[in-house]
Design a protein around this motif. Structure first.
Motif, PDB file in Angstrom:
ATOM      1  N   CYS A 108      44.084  53.579  29.199  1.00 45.51           N
ATOM      2  CA  CYS A 108      45.485  53.797  29.559  1.00 45.51           C
ATOM      3  C   CYS A 108      46.039  54.907  28.672  1.00 45.51           C
ATOM      4  O   CYS A 108      45.939  54.824  27.445  1.00 45.51           O
ATOM      5  CB  CYS A 108      46.304  52.527  29.339  1.00 45.51           C
ATOM      6  SG  CYS A 108      45.743  51.141  30.327  1.00 45.51           S
ATOM      7  N   ALA A 109      46.606  55.913  29.284  1.00 43.99           N
ATOM      8  CA  ALA A 109      47.182  57.030  28.543  1.00 43.99           C
ATOM      9  C   ALA A 109      48.699  56.998  28.666  1.00 43.99           C
ATOM     10  O   ALA A 109      49.234  56.779  29.753  1.00 43.99           O
ATOM     11  CB  ALA A 109      46.648  58.352  29.090  1.00 43.99           C
ATOM     12  N   MET A 110      49.369  57.204  27.554  1.00 50.68           N
ATOM     13  CA  MET A 110      50.821  57.267  27.539  1.00 50.68           C
ATOM     14  C   MET A 110      51.232  58.733  27.713  1.00 50.68           C
ATOM     15  O   MET A 110      50.922  59.568  26.870  1.00 50.68           O
ATOM     16  CB  MET A 110      51.364  56.722  26.215  1.00 50.68           C
ATOM     17  CG  MET A 110      50.916  55.293  25.916  1.00 50.68           C
ATOM     18  SD  MET A 110      51.401  54.108  27.174  1.00 50.68           S
ATOM     19  CE  MET A 110      53.144  54.070  26.917  1.00 50.68           C
ATOM     20  N   ALA A 128      45.587  58.754  36.544  1.00 55.58           N
ATOM     21  CA  ALA A 128      46.679  58.789  37.524  1.00 55.58           C
ATOM     22  C   ALA A 128      47.743  57.777  37.111  1.00 55.58           C
ATOM     23  O   ALA A 128      47.427  56.744  36.519  1.00 55.58           O
ATOM     24  CB  ALA A 128      46.152  58.450  38.914  1.00 55.58           C
ATOM     25  N   PRO A 129      49.000  58.051  37.452  1.00 51.87           N
ATOM     26  CA  PRO A 129      50.054  57.075  37.159  1.00 51.87           C
ATOM     27  C   PRO A 129      49.787  55.773  37.910  1.00 51.87           C
ATOM     28  O   PRO A 129      49.248  55.782  39.011  1.00 51.87           O
ATOM     29  CB  PRO A 129      51.326  57.733  37.690  1.00 51.87           C
ATOM     30  CG  PRO A 129      50.984  59.150  37.912  1.00 51.87           C
ATOM     31  CD  PRO A 129      49.509  59.234  38.127  1.00 51.87           C
ATOM     32  N   GLN A 130      50.158  54.693  37.295  1.00 49.37           N
ATOM     33  CA  GLN A 130      50.007  53.397  37.938  1.00 49.37           C
ATOM     34  C   GLN A 130      51.401  52.951  38.364  1.00 49.37           C
ATOM     35  O   GLN A 130      52.194  52.478  37.568  1.00 49.37           O
ATOM     36  CB  GLN A 130      49.383  52.385  36.970  1.00 49.37           C
ATOM     37  CG  GLN A 130      49.047  51.081  37.635  1.00 49.37           C
ATOM     38  CD  GLN A 130      48.307  50.136  36.706  1.00 49.37           C
ATOM     39  OE1 GLN A 130      48.216  50.345  35.512  1.00 49.37           O
ATOM     40  NE2 GLN A 130      47.777  49.080  37.277  1.00 49.37           N
ATOM     41  N   ASP A 131      51.679  53.101  39.637  1.00 50.64           N
ATOM     42  CA  ASP A 131      53.018  52.864  40.147  1.00 50.64           C
ATOM     43  C   ASP A 131      53.462  51.408  40.084  1.00 50.64           C
ATOM     44  O   ASP A 131      54.652  51.124  40.090  1.00 50.64           O
ATOM     45  CB  ASP A 131      53.123  53.365  41.591  1.00 50.64           C
ATOM     46  CG  ASP A 131      52.968  54.875  41.687  1.00 50.64           C
ATOM     47  OD1 ASP A 131      53.341  55.568  40.709  1.00 50.64           O
ATOM     48  OD2 ASP A 131      52.482  55.351  42.709  1.00 50.64           O
TER      49      ASP A 131
END
Length: 142
Positions: A108-110, A128-131
């Protein structure tokens, strides 16, 4: 960039790391940093903060945090003078390698929404963003 040295940060570098983040990192929407926080990180998990050095000068960082369950990536920053030479990719590869060895199954990247350069970097690496999730925060101060 074959002459770059990758290593773990040292406790005596806290001030230099903060100075580096001040000029190379995206610092919006983040609590103020202090040397004590860097020192606590390095003392608690000496391998979490990976730095890149070129000619004795700090030119990159990444924090590869592991809590025994989740793998989080923070503070990936590259000196503006050496960007575009693959240093960010090399830092990320080392961070992912560390976390994978610890048992991570997902990274997980901030990344701040407004950080266009950062978003492009992470997307190019397969992130990718996790919506479905939204980060909720609260200050720890009393």
């Amino acid at each position: 960039m074959n002459d770059v040295l990758f290593r773990n940060a040292r406790a005596d570098e806290a001030a230099a790391i903060l100075e580096f983040w001040g000029r190379a990192g995206e610092n919006a929407a983040r609590p103020s940093d202090d040397p004590g926080a860097v020192l606590r990180l390095v003392e608690r998990d000496p391998e979490a903060l990976i730095v890149a050095e070129l000619g004795g000068r700090l030119v990159g960082t990444v924090i590869a945090g592991w809590d025994g369950w989740r793998a989080n990536l923070y503070r990936l920053a590259v000196d503006p003078e050496v960007r575009g030479r693959g240093l960010g990719k090399q830092l990320l590869a080392r961070a992912e390698e560390r976390l994978r060895a610890l048992g991570a199954e997902r990274f997980c990247a901030m990344v701040l929404d407004e950080n266009e350069l950062g978003r492009a970097f992470w997307a190019a690496r397969g992130y990718a963003p996790q919506d479905e999730w939204r980060r909720w925060v609260k200050a720890a101060s009393w």
